[in-house]
Design an enzyme around this catalytic site. Sequence first.
Site, short mmCIF file in Angstrom:
data_model
loop_
_atom_site.label_atom_id
_atom_site.label_comp_id
_atom_site.label_asym_id
_atom_site.label_seq_id
_atom_site.Cartn_x
_atom_site.Cartn_y
_atom_site.Cartn_z
CB THR A 229 -61.86 71.42 -13.89
OG1 THR A 229 -60.74 72.16 -14.40
CG2 THR A 229 -61.79 70.00 -14.40
CG ASP A 230 -65.54 70.24 -9.73
OD1 ASP A 230 -65.19 69.11 -10.15
OD2 ASP A 230 -65.32 70.62 -8.58
#
Length: 456
Positions: A229-230
């Site tokens: 997600t980062d």
Amino acid sequence: MSTRRRAATRLHQVTRQLAPARTFSTSRPAALSGMPPPLAGLRVLDLTRVLAGPYATMLLSDLGAEVLKVEHPTRGDDTRAWNPPSAPLIETPPSPPPSPSGKPVPRESDWNSLPPESTYFLSVNRNKRSIGINLKSPEGLKIVQGLIKKADVLVENYVPGKLNELGLGWDDCKALNDKLIYASITGYGQTGPSAKNPGYDVNIEAEAGLMHITGEPTGPPVKVGVAITDLTTGLYVHGAVMAALLSRQQTGQGVWIDCSLFESQVASLANLASNYLIAGQEATRQGTSHPSIVPYQNFPTADGWIMIGAGNDGQFKKFSALLGHPEWSTSDLYSSNLARVANRESLVAAIIAELSKHTTAEWLVKLKGGGFPHAPVNDLKGTFEHPQAVARKVTEEVVHPRAGKIKLLSPAVTYNGEKMKITRPPPVLGQHTLEVLREEGYTDEAIIAFQDCGAI
């Protein structure tokens, strides 16, 4: 040597042997000679920490932007403390003694007093310069404000409102430079009931659907092996900055980019989101399998795992023939993908029974050139020794001032036959503070005063 290790070693050997016998060509047509760095001459102030922000600014630096990573003078980016593992260090000279002339000079950092260089930090900070500035110091704030006046882009990942308190919010910075591209990365965005909540990759994976769909069907929810997600958010920010720079060319005005981990993850639910929004179908954990394609998953072999992806009827016909069961492709149970999905359990059991008779390495030989996707489940050693990885130069060796020669991932994209160059190794904490301040016109006397008051 354990049985598992012997199997992995054999798998690495077979993977290399299965590469085409010809020599990989590294030449290119004479007309292809790379691309000039398109962001050369642009300055980016990087006020981010950890992964999403540093990843975005690294991608901008890969394209030629000058990235100044603003860090706390003594702590630096959070990931500097995330070790082990860390890079082995070479001996560095101590701080220089006082000037023989007696004239005061700015103090140089003693790198030997710093913690080891975290491999996590090294992974996402190539091509940057590090300046150590205390944003809570009035003098430090003035330094950053001066840098903002000359910057093209500022990227930050503070909780909404925090930089406003310091005088570095969007309105503050726009007043200093109305052409500034100001990119804010947060957990949940600038508005909404969760806006003030801190957001880390793992809790966003849980809250935004990813963890629910990741893992084996009968097992618990699990996170993805990397902070995906980062990384996804970093990619969105990188693209958003490029779009904002184009917008500035058209309007002459800066842009405030509001990008969140939450929305980046929701947007990445892709077809599973569409299944729910349009057909009302709730997603479930599938392991490595696919809800709409069979066979499309990892299968156990005699000593490991192999991934099979027969995505259409033609590929399944070839696969079943190579397994010694050509009759599967004409059976009413398995002749179409719709039938295979309906009879998933029996087909998967039959495939496992066959694949379990031989090792992964043996199957790679048998399936080579079969006309359908298949692959071993490589560990990192197998990944970086893969002939394709070697041919495409997925790593690059650089010389780090504290760690000596280290290998980094290279940029993933090739332009006109060449990748963008890694021009700088990841920086030591505050390595370029004095250099940058002198470039900005500060005298040594002023720099010493900044050091004495804790601004740098």
